[in-house]
Motif scaffolding. Structure first.
Motif, PDB file in Angstrom:
ATOM      1  N   GLN B 202      40.260 -11.640 -72.804  1.00 28.18           N
ATOM      2  CA  GLN B 202      40.948 -10.111 -72.016  1.00 28.18           C
ATOM      3  C   GLN B 202      40.716  -9.776 -72.511  1.00 28.18           C
ATOM      4  O   GLN B 202      40.047  -7.990 -71.813  1.00 28.18           O
ATOM      5  N   HIS B 203      39.831  -9.181 -73.776  1.00 27.50           N
ATOM      6  CA  HIS B 203      39.421  -7.880 -74.708  1.00 27.50           C
ATOM      7  C   HIS B 203      37.741  -7.559 -74.028  1.00 27.50           C
ATOM      8  O   HIS B 203      37.258  -6.393 -74.919  1.00 27.50           O
ATOM      9  N   SER B 204      37.294  -8.335 -73.361  1.00 30.18           N
ATOM     10  CA  SER B 204      35.613  -8.284 -73.459  1.00 30.18           C
ATOM     11  C   SER B 204      35.156  -8.834 -72.096  1.00 30.18           C
ATOM     12  O   SER B 204      33.885  -9.511 -72.540  1.00 30.18           O
ATOM     13  N   ALA B 205      35.646  -9.142 -71.181  1.00 27.47           N
ATOM     14  CA  ALA B 205      35.212  -9.001 -69.784  1.00 27.47           C
ATOM     15  C   ALA B 205      34.462 -10.399 -69.622  1.00 27.47           C
ATOM     16  O   ALA B 205      33.909 -10.144 -69.023  1.00 27.47           O
ATOM     17  N   ILE B 206      34.768 -10.638 -70.099  1.00 29.32           N
ATOM     18  CA  ILE B 206      34.438 -12.710 -70.134  1.00 29.32           C
ATOM     19  C   ILE B 206      35.110 -13.586 -69.113  1.00 29.32           C
ATOM     20  O   ILE B 206      36.096 -13.278 -69.126  1.00 29.32           O
ATOM     21  N   GLN B 280      26.404 -18.023 -83.107  1.00 27.06           N
ATOM     22  CA  GLN B 280      27.777 -19.317 -83.904  1.00 27.06           C
ATOM     23  C   GLN B 280      28.419 -18.840 -84.946  1.00 27.06           C
ATOM     24  O   GLN B 280      28.679 -17.841 -85.660  1.00 27.06           O
ATOM     25  N   MET B 281      29.624 -19.826 -84.720  1.00 29.69           N
ATOM     26  CA  MET B 281      30.686 -19.532 -85.640  1.00 29.69           C
ATOM     27  C   MET B 281      30.875 -20.577 -87.705  1.00 29.69           C
ATOM     28  O   MET B 281      29.496 -21.507 -87.335  1.00 29.69           O
ATOM     29  N   ILE B 282      31.605 -20.681 -87.481  1.00 29.63           N
ATOM     30  CA  ILE B 282      31.555 -21.623 -88.948  1.00 29.63           C
ATOM     31  C   ILE B 282      31.279 -23.414 -88.641  1.00 29.63           C
ATOM     32  O   ILE B 282      32.098 -23.238 -87.706  1.00 29.63           O
ATOM     33  N   ARG B 283      31.155 -23.854 -89.403  1.00 33.65           N
ATOM     34  CA  ARG B 283      31.316 -25.089 -90.268  1.00 33.65           C
ATOM     35  C   ARG B 283      30.121 -25.671 -88.461  1.00 33.65           C
ATOM     36  O   ARG B 283      31.127 -25.962 -87.849  1.00 33.65           O
ATOM     37  N   GLY B 284      29.498 -25.735 -87.930  1.00 30.24           N
ATOM     38  CA  GLY B 284      28.776 -25.581 -87.071  1.00 30.24           C
ATOM     39  C   GLY B 284      29.342 -25.950 -85.436  1.00 30.24           C
ATOM     40  O   GLY B 284      29.025 -26.519 -84.933  1.00 30.24           O
ATOM     41  N   GLU B 294      29.386  -4.697 -65.616  1.00 27.85           N
ATOM     42  CA  GLU B 294      28.724  -4.129 -64.031  1.00 27.85           C
ATOM     43  C   GLU B 294      27.477  -3.898 -64.853  1.00 27.85           C
ATOM     44  O   GLU B 294      27.387  -3.121 -65.879  1.00 27.85           O
ATOM     45  N   GLU B 295      26.486  -3.868 -64.456  1.00 29.47           N
ATOM     46  CA  GLU B 295      25.318  -2.684 -64.338  1.00 29.47           C
ATOM     47  C   GLU B 295      25.102  -1.393 -65.385  1.00 29.47           C
ATOM     48  O   GLU B 295      24.811  -2.042 -66.409  1.00 29.47           O
ATOM     49  N   ASP B 296      26.280  -0.337 -65.555  1.00 27.97           N
ATOM     50  CA  ASP B 296      26.075   0.075 -65.663  1.00 27.97           C
ATOM     51  C   ASP B 296      26.556  -0.136 -67.224  1.00 27.97           C
ATOM     52  O   ASP B 296      26.179   0.876 -68.200  1.00 27.97           O
ATOM     53  N   LYS B 297      27.765  -0.926 -67.392  1.00 30.57           N
ATOM     54  CA  LYS B 297      28.749  -0.457 -68.924  1.00 30.57           C
ATOM     55  C   LYS B 297      27.673  -1.541 -69.727  1.00 30.57           C
ATOM     56  O   LYS B 297      28.752  -1.838 -70.325  1.00 30.57           O
ATOM     57  N   LEU B 298      26.862  -1.976 -69.155  1.00 28.39           N
ATOM     58  CA  LEU B 298      25.856  -2.721 -69.705  1.00 28.39           C
ATOM     59  C   LEU B 298      25.801  -2.552 -71.348  1.00 28.39           C
ATOM     60  O   LEU B 298      26.365  -3.738 -72.304  1.00 28.39           O
ATOM     61  N   ASP B 299      25.134  -1.708 -72.067  1.00 31.50           N
ATOM     62  CA  ASP B 299      25.161  -1.711 -73.217  1.00 31.50           C
ATOM     63  C   ASP B 299      26.195  -1.961 -74.264  1.00 31.50           C
ATOM     64  O   ASP B 299      26.671  -2.247 -75.444  1.00 31.50           O
ATOM     65  N   GLY B 300      27.250  -1.058 -73.595  1.00 34.40           N
ATOM     66  CA  GLY B 300      28.283  -0.542 -74.012  1.00 34.40           C
ATOM     67  C   GLY B 300      29.746  -2.298 -74.336  1.00 34.40           C
ATOM     68  O   GLY B 300      30.319  -2.426 -75.502  1.00 34.40           O
ATOM     69  N   SER B 301      29.408  -2.416 -73.160  1.00 37.15           N
ATOM     70  CA  SER B 301      30.302  -3.386 -72.984  1.00 37.15           C
ATOM     71  C   SER B 301      29.767  -4.819 -74.227  1.00 37.15           C
ATOM     72  O   SER B 301      30.712  -5.543 -74.897  1.00 37.15           O
ATOM     73  N   LEU B 302      28.508  -4.947 -73.793  1.00 38.96           N
ATOM     74  CA  LEU B 302      27.540  -6.122 -75.028  1.00 38.96           C
ATOM     75  C   LEU B 302      28.182  -5.754 -76.435  1.00 38.96           C
ATOM     76  O   LEU B 302      28.615  -6.241 -77.180  1.00 38.96           O
ATOM     77  N   ALA B 303      28.213  -4.652 -77.097  1.00 37.27           N
ATOM     78  CA  ALA B 303      29.095  -3.930 -78.446  1.00 37.27           C
ATOM     79  C   ALA B 303      30.001  -4.331 -78.843  1.00 37.27           C
ATOM     80  O   ALA B 303      30.534  -4.644 -79.978  1.00 37.27           O
ATOM     81  N   ILE B 304      31.494  -4.018 -77.582  1.00 43.80           N
ATOM     82  CA  ILE B 304      32.419  -4.783 -77.742  1.00 43.80           C
ATOM     83  C   ILE B 304      32.445  -6.291 -78.084  1.00 43.80           C
ATOM     84  O   ILE B 304      33.204  -6.653 -78.481  1.00 43.80           O
ATOM     85  N   ILE B 305      31.639  -6.867 -77.083  1.00 43.85           N
ATOM     86  CA  ILE B 305      31.953  -8.737 -77.285  1.00 43.85           C
ATOM     87  C   ILE B 305      31.535  -8.710 -78.480  1.00 43.85           C
ATOM     88  O   ILE B 305      31.574  -9.441 -79.870  1.00 43.85           O
ATOM     89  N   ASP B 306      30.231  -8.328 -78.275  1.00 40.16           N
ATOM     90  CA  ASP B 306      29.556  -8.297 -80.576  1.00 40.16           C
ATOM     91  C   ASP B 306      30.900  -8.076 -81.699  1.00 40.16           C
ATOM     92  O   ASP B 306      31.292  -8.925 -82.303  1.00 40.16           O
ATOM     93  N   TYR B 307      31.536  -6.995 -81.278  1.00 41.42           N
ATOM     94  CA  TYR B 307      32.770  -6.430 -82.377  1.00 41.42           C
ATOM     95  C   TYR B 307      33.360  -7.826 -81.748  1.00 41.42           C
ATOM     96  O   TYR B 307      34.534  -8.445 -83.139  1.00 41.42           O
ATOM     97  N   VAL B 309      33.681 -10.923 -80.712  1.00 44.43           N
ATOM     98  CA  VAL B 309      33.272 -11.644 -81.505  1.00 44.43           C
ATOM     99  C   VAL B 309      33.301 -12.709 -82.878  1.00 44.43           C
ATOM    100  O   VAL B 309      33.952 -13.283 -83.437  1.00 44.43           O
ATOM    101  N   ASN B 310      32.894 -11.232 -83.736  1.00 41.26           N
ATOM    102  CA  ASN B 310      32.903 -11.031 -85.016  1.00 41.26           C
ATOM    103  C   ASN B 310      34.398 -11.656 -85.469  1.00 41.26           C
ATOM    104  O   ASN B 310      34.549 -11.894 -86.283  1.00 41.26           O
ATOM    105  N   GLN B 311      35.081  -9.943 -84.405  1.00 36.85           N
ATOM    106  CA  GLN B 311      36.798 -10.632 -85.516  1.00 36.85           C
ATOM    107  C   GLN B 311      37.282 -11.962 -85.212  1.00 36.85           C
ATOM    108  O   GLN B 311      38.015 -12.096 -86.041  1.00 36.85           O
ATOM    109  N   PHE B 312      36.709 -12.519 -83.723  1.00 37.44           N
ATOM    110  CA  PHE B 312      37.027 -13.751 -83.969  1.00 37.44           C
ATOM    111  C   PHE B 312      36.766 -15.033 -85.011  1.00 37.44           C
ATOM    112  O   PHE B 312      37.863 -15.550 -85.435  1.00 37.44           O
ATOM    113  N   LYS B 313      35.620 -14.463 -85.867  1.00 41.87           N
ATOM    114  CA  LYS B 313      34.979 -15.153 -86.781  1.00 41.87           C
ATOM    115  C   LYS B 313      35.888 -15.022 -87.886  1.00 41.87           C
ATOM    116  O   LYS B 313      35.993 -16.056 -88.364  1.00 41.87           O
ATOM    117  N   LYS B 314      36.105 -13.977 -88.764  1.00 34.55           N
ATOM    118  CA  LYS B 314      36.470 -13.854 -89.179  1.00 34.55           C
ATOM    119  C   LYS B 314      37.997 -14.459 -89.613  1.00 34.55           C
ATOM    120  O   LYS B 314      38.690 -14.878 -90.522  1.00 34.55           O
TER     121      LYS B 314
END
Lengths: 325, 327
Positions: B202-206, B280-284, B294-307, B309-314
């Protein structure tokens, strides 16, 4: 310009030796398994392949049954052997009648000598996967010695490769064959080295876009410059072919989503970064970087966009070289 | 089911029993799936086994019970009663290339018995070897088999039994897909994982996200949007490609233990404006997502996804830690 960029390649060999399979894998995205469906080639099958944009490969896949073969050496010989740039002769390692194979090889060399003496000759010892692993090298050197001996009177220098469609040896052979046809290789190489100096990369590899054959790479050039040194021990010497193979698999896999890919960035497990990106209309570039600094998760995010920006900047130069032909 | 686990800790609630007529393809499935199962086993052994009742020595036990072609020989003894009562899922394999009427009578008899012993058993039917059937015929066969099974069960007075059907073949991804679903049904804690993934989506345009086990092609969890088999295949193959490329440059000499290996991550832009993302998450485990941006919002959305996904991993790590504390 257009005249010189047309290359005629003859693909010859006895019937069943795997000529059409090779062609389908390299140029038509077949998998090795798919080649079972191929039937016998009737007479000569022409294919025109655009390679690196303005270079056209005219690949003449010559059916290898005796009827056709006799035809090539008698009535059609000036048609077939005129203006040949490259002869690729395929030998089946499992062939029962080696003497006959040699005979046809000599015949085609005779004709080649007469009609296009400047041609390059490549021999492929094909279906190597059917030979036991420990015997492959021996068999290859014996065969090459023999072939070199019988071709000596025709003053051709033979280049040979052991190949198999089931591993990456096929890519190695074909990328060397195709690279021998690229006219301004040196310009590409020197520019690639310069680019490497800017990036301080582990290595940079250039690929052709549709076939994903390796055109050039920095590590091989560096090796050539310092010949006497022992080859680098740590990296897989077959990695280029493997990369070709992997990325082609990837291309096939995402074609299920009806799309291609423009780039691929991997942050590896021990600080290696991979960037695969479009360089020109006909080339892909792959850059491998090693992290010198440990624990820099934050910084490398910026690095990523910087490298991509660098590739974008290099694009213009390489496009210029490509179009200058 | 959980209550029985409490009573007897050696009982495994997630046992799968693979049944079917001979030559139905059970052993081949076993090989394929067992091979894939091992990494998944270790995952549930130690990582996110949050509820304390969920302690298996292995997640999935496939015991192949060979049945004779004739129904008359089949008389369950006391042993099979215990077997059925300790089993979480019954997978019945029907060879779709063969005459299947025999198999269907056999199936309904097994269902009747298994249901009487253990009414909570999951009954899964694999309509197997569909690689040999043409596209049109597959659906016909499935409809026919579903119809007949339904009729048989009605005759036996068992209309309440839930039976799921899958079209499978070991030569493509359908068997992995089917087993992914079967495995997911057996782990009641998975909804929390799914919720987390839904949040992420929901929160990362996936568009679609899978939590894969790296070594097998089985997905442990996915978000609640429907699974498109092609997306699943591509995501599974994307893992292979990432790992293969990475392995080429991991030199043997530098594999000393002082250098900690960093998590793999890869991003690939596709020419139709979407993006494949692997983290990559934990334990394999690996998270693979298909993102449309959307083409113009690429950099921002990638950073959001990174963030994100990190939360998810935590939170995954927290789940795992919690499970270890509770033991």
């Amino acid at each position: 310009m257009s005249q010189s960029s047309r290359k005629k390649l003859l693909l010859m060999g006895r019937s069943g030796s795997g000529k059409s399979s090779m062609r389908s894998i390299i140029f038509s995205n077949y998998s090795a398994f798919d080649t079972r469906r191929l039937g016998a080639t009737i007479d000569v099958e022409h294919s025109h392949l655009r390679f690196l944009g303005n270079m056209t490969l005219n690949l003449w896949d010559c059916g290898g049954q005796d009827v056709f073969m006799d035809n090539y050496f008698t009535s059609q010989k000036d048609h077939i052997f005129k203006m040949v740039q490259v002869l690729i002769h395929v030998f089946d390692v499992e062939s029962k009648s080696i003497n006959k194979d040699m005979e046809t090889f000599v015949k085609s060399l005779t004709n080649l000598r007469k009609y296009s003496p400047d041609a390059k000759v490549f021999v492929l010892l094909h279906k190597m996967d059917l030979v036991q692993i420990d015997k492959r090298d021996e068999l290859f050197s014996i065969m090459m010695e023999k072939l070199q001996k019988i071709s000596n009177p025709y003053s051709f220098k033979l280049v040979g490769f052991p190949t198999s469609i089931w591993d990456e040896s096929l890519y190695k052979a074909w990328s060397q064959i195709v690279c021998s046809l690229i006219p301004n290789m040196n310009l590409f190489n020197s520019n690639l080295l310069k680019f490497n100096e800017v990036l301080e990369a582990e290595e940079i590899i250039l690929f052709e876009k549709t076939t994903f054959l390796v055109i050039s790479s920095t590590s091989t050039m560096q090796q050539q410059q310092q010949q006497q040194q022992q080859p680098e021990a740590t990296l897989d010497p077959k990695r280029f072919e493997k990369i070709s193979n992997i990325i082609k698999t990837y291309k096939q896999s995402i074609s299920k989503l009806r799309t291609g890919f423009t780039n691929l960035i991997i942050r590896g497990s021990n600080g290696t970064h991979f960037y695969v990106d479009v360089l020109t209309n006909n080339m892909f570039i792959m850059i491998i970087l090693k992290d010198t600094d440990a624990n820099t998760n934050y910084v490398s995010n910026h690095e990523e966009s910087m490298i991509l920006e660098n590739i974008r900047a290099a694009r213009k130069d390489f496009e210029k070289i490509e179009n200058s032909r | 089911m959980e209550a029985t686990v409490m009573q007897d800790p050696r009982d495994r609630s997630a046992t799968i029993l693979l049944m079917g007529l001979r030559r139905g393809g059970k052993s081949s499935i076993c090989k394929v799936v067992f091979h894939n199962m091992q990494p998944l086993d270790t995952l549930y052994l130690e990582s996110t086994s949050k509820p304390t009742t969920e302690q298996f020595s292995s997640l999935i036990d496939l015991s192949v019970m060979e049945l004779p072609g004739q129904l008359n020989y089949f008389e369950p003894t006391y042993d099979s009663e215990r077997l059925f009562s300790s089993v979480g899922a019954l997978v019945y394999v029907i060879d779709s290339q063969d005459e299947y009427l025999n198999a269907l009578t056999n199936l309904s008899m097994i269902i009747e018995y298994a249901y009487s012993v253990n009414p909570r058993i999951n009954i899964e039917v694999l309509i197997h070897k569909i690689d040999g059937l043409s596209e049109d015929y597959r659906l016909d066969a499935q409809r026919d088999i579903m119809q007949r099974t339904g009729d048989e069960l009605l005759d036996l007075g068992l209309e309440g039994v839930q039976v799921s059907f899958y079209l499978t073949s070991i030569f493509d991804h359908s068997i992995y897909e089917a087993f992914s679903r079967i495995v997911q049904k057996l782990i009641p804690e998975l909804p929390s994982l799914e919720n987390m993934l839904d949040n992420l989506v929901q929160h990362s345009a996936i568009e679609k996200v899978f939590l894969f086990d790296v070594n097998s092609k089985i997905y442990v969890a996915t978000d609640s949007s429907p699974v498109d088999i092609q997306t699943y295949e591509v995501c599974g193959e994307f893992i292979d490609i990432t790992i293969d490329l990475n392995d080429l440059y991991v030199d043997e000499s530098a594999k000393d233990l002082t250098r900690t290996t960093k998590p793999l991550k890869s991003v690939s832009h596709l020419s139709n404006g979407s993006l494949l993302y692997l983290g990559q998450m934990i334990r394999g485990l690996a998270l693979v997502a298909l993102v449309r941006y959307e083409e113009d919002k690429l950099d921002g959305s990638l950073a959001i996804i990174d963030y994100n996904v990190n939360q998810f991993k935590k939170s995954l790590m927290k789940m795992w830690d919690g499970a270890r504390l509770n033991r």
